[in-house]
Design an enzyme around this catalytic site. Structure first.
Site, PDB file in Angstrom:
ATOM      1  N   PHE A   1       1.170  -0.841   0.448  1.00 16.86           N
ATOM      2  CA  PHE A   1       0.053   0.069   0.047  1.00 16.86           C
ATOM      3  C   PHE A   1       0.939   1.446  -0.012  1.00 16.86           C
ATOM      4  CE2 PHE A   1      -3.193   3.050   2.025  1.00 16.86           C
ATOM      5  CZ  PHE A   1      -4.876   2.977   1.032  1.00 16.86           C
TER       6      PHE A   1
ATOM      7  N   LYS B   1       9.202  -3.645 -12.049  1.00 15.81           N
ATOM      8  CA  LYS B   1       9.821  -3.255 -13.443  1.00 15.81           C
ATOM      9  C   LYS B   1      10.910  -4.273 -13.475  1.00 15.81           C
ATOM     10  CE  LYS B   1      10.370   0.357 -11.111  1.00 15.81           C
ATOM     11  NZ  LYS B   1       9.525   1.697 -10.812  1.00 15.81           N
TER      12      LYS B   1
ATOM     13  N   VAL C   1       6.440  -0.101 -17.279  1.00 18.77           N
ATOM     14  CA  VAL C   1       7.122   1.298 -17.994  1.00 18.77           C
ATOM     15  C   VAL C   1       6.805   2.229 -18.680  1.00 18.77           C
ATOM     16  CG1 VAL C   1       8.935   1.288 -20.117  1.00 18.77           C
ATOM     17  CG2 VAL C   1       8.328  -0.913 -19.506  1.00 18.77           C
TER      18      VAL C   1
ATOM     19  N   GLY D   1       5.055   4.696 -16.552  1.00 15.30           N
ATOM     20  CA  GLY D   1       3.686   4.684 -15.745  1.00 15.30           C
ATOM     21  C   GLY D   1       2.809   5.152 -16.528  1.00 15.30           C
TER      22      GLY D   1
ATOM     23  N   LYS E   1      14.145  -0.811 -17.400  1.00  9.89           N
ATOM     24  CA  LYS E   1      12.977  -0.566 -18.540  1.00  9.89           C
ATOM     25  C   LYS E   1      13.079  -0.909 -20.122  1.00  9.89           C
ATOM     26  CE  LYS E   1      10.203   2.363 -14.997  1.00  9.89           C
ATOM     27  NZ  LYS E   1      10.947   4.267 -14.705  1.00  9.89           N
TER      28      LYS E   1
HETATM   29  N1  HSE Z   1      11.678   5.917  -9.688  1.00  9.59           N
HETATM   30  C1  HSE Z   1      10.964   6.038 -10.709  1.00  9.59           C
HETATM   31  C2  HSE Z   1      10.004   7.150 -11.715  1.00  9.59           C
HETATM   32  C3  HSE Z   1       8.660   5.240 -10.790  1.00  9.59           C
HETATM   33  O1  HSE Z   1      11.120   8.353 -11.038  1.00  9.59           O
HETATM   34  O2  HSE Z   1      10.204   7.145 -12.951  1.00  9.59           O
HETATM   35  C4  HSE Z   1       8.447   4.495 -11.588  1.00  9.59           C
HETATM   36  O3  HSE Z   1       8.622   3.629 -12.397  1.00  9.59           O
END
Ligand code: HSE
Length: 401
Positions: free
Chosen positions: A9, A100, A127, A129, A200
């Site tokens: 969460f 990922k 990948v 968001g 990614k």
């Molecule tokens: N820490 C990652 C970023 C989160 O800043 O893109 C999303 O994968």
């Protein structure tokens, strides 16, 4: 009712639970049964929390609940996420994730486990968001041979670089801001050292090539050595810096690298700022295709997670998917056999020491320039020779071709 359980969460997990409630009408439109969060797994106490009745600390409660058909894993990292995912898939539950690290390292195995158990392992949120990119790459672009992918794949580093260029912020202050906004990983070294981008680009290249991309063979360099001196020099000369994951398919072999890159401010990737991500795909039929959107954050990432859940529910156990296999032999091209253009800032060298395309600044015995495209091995050898003669290389950053 389609009962789901959320593991973890944190930023993304809480976003998933809230989004399922907030957009219930839209999410459930066209579904035969409604999606409902039945359990949330977290090791912390949530006394008095709005969802307090849903929390459990015992994964077996979820595993052995036959009414739960979809498990959403937003714990991150390899363990216990891998064990929980395997157990859920073996029980015939589908698993949706934004993790990922797990997908890049064990995606091949977990997809096989899912198939063997008539379940699904879905990871669009891993990948980019909010950006729909894995599904389009694996389905809408399936008629293409993908030759190259360039991605700004980490919101935290893109936020830092934007703030360093446009707000004159220090690296440390910009990182703190990104952490406060919930973009950064629990251990932000995964962001700033480039490992998050590496995972990614490995996932993207696996879908593009159809074969697992070995993360250990991806040369990975982060943004921690970017200095304000170079930011100022490059900014004045019309350039920006972006952390780029680049993958290339060449004669059935794959090359992938993560590194900061100097790019002209006119390049479309230079317009990608703050937490935004972008993926530019070169297909032999399409030419360039670009995907753009928020690459991190609570609701942008939750959006992609919940979409996977909807797909599993909507397509009646047969959602549109993307996959890859383990290759029989090593498919990775050695970084030394590739070539790049280089931005160099150094003392004790002259423009005659390299094939210089553009001199960017020259002052007080220090020169900054961009070389023409040259082999990586040849560049390293030339640098070493010059250092032996007293040259000091203060910055070396690859330039996007
Ligand atoms: N820490 C990652 C970023 C989160 O800043 O893109 C999303 O994968």
């Amino acid at each position: 009712m389609i009962n789901v359980a959320v593991l973890g969460f944190g930023v993304v997990g809480s976003g998933v639970v809230e989004l399922i409630e907030k957009n219930a009408e839209t999410i459930n439109k066209g579904l035969k049964e409604q999606i409902k969060v039945k359990k949330i797994l977290d090791i912390r106490d949530f006394e008095g929390h709005k969802y307090q009745d849903l929390f459990t600390k015992d994964f077996d409660e979820i595993l052995n609940d036959d009414e739960i058909s979809i498990v959403i894993e937003t714990i991150g990292g390899k363990e216990p996420a891998r064990t929980f995912t395997e157990k859920a898939l073996k029980k015939g539950k589908s698993v949706v994730t934004s993790n990922k690290e797990l997908v890049a390292a064990f995606g091949s195995e977990l997809m096989v486990t899912a198939k063997e158990n008539n379940s699904y392992y879905m990871f669009e949120a891993s990948v980019g968001g909010a950006i729909p990119v894995l599904r389009p790459l694996g389905t809408c672009l399936a008629a293409n041979n993908i030759t190259d992918i360039w991605g700004i794949l980490n919101g935290t580093t893109n936020y830092i670089l934007t703030r360093m260029f446009e707000g004159g912020a220090s690296f440390e202050d910009a990182l703190k801001e990104a952490q406060q906004k919930g973009y950064a990983e629990r251990d932000p070294s995964a962001d700033v050292e480039g490992h998050d981008t590496m995972r990614k680009i490995a996932i993207l290249m696996a879908i593009a090539s159809g074969y697992e991309t070995n993360c250990d063979k991806i040369m990975t360099e982060g943004i921690t050595s970017i200095k304000q001196e170079d930011v100022k020099i490059l900014d004045k000369a019309g350039y920006a810096i972006r952390l780029i994951g680049h993958g290339k398919v060449c004669d059935k072999k794959v090359f992938a690298r993560v590194s900061p890159m100097v790019i002209s401010k006119n390049h479309p990737l230079a317009g990608v700022k703050d937490v935004f991500n972008a993926v530019m795909v070169m297909g032999d039929a399409t030419d360039e295709v670009m995907f753009y959107g928020k690459g991190a954050g609570k609701f942008p990432t939750a959006s992609a997670v919940v979409a996977d859940v909807i797909d599993i529910a909507k397509f009646n156990g047969n959602p549109p998917k993307y996959s890859w296999e383990k290759p029989d032999a090593d498919m990775m091209i050695d970084i030394e056999d590739t070539s790049s253009m280089f931005y160099v800032r150094a003392t004790g060298i002259t423009k005659q020491d390299f094939d210089v395309l553009e001199i960017i600044s020259e002052q007080n015995g220090e020169i900054a320039f961009i070389t023409s495209e040259m082999n990586e091995k040849a560049f390293i050898a030339a640098k070493k020779q010059l250092e032996l003669k007293g040259a000091e290389f203060k910055a070396v950053i690859r330039k996007l071709l």
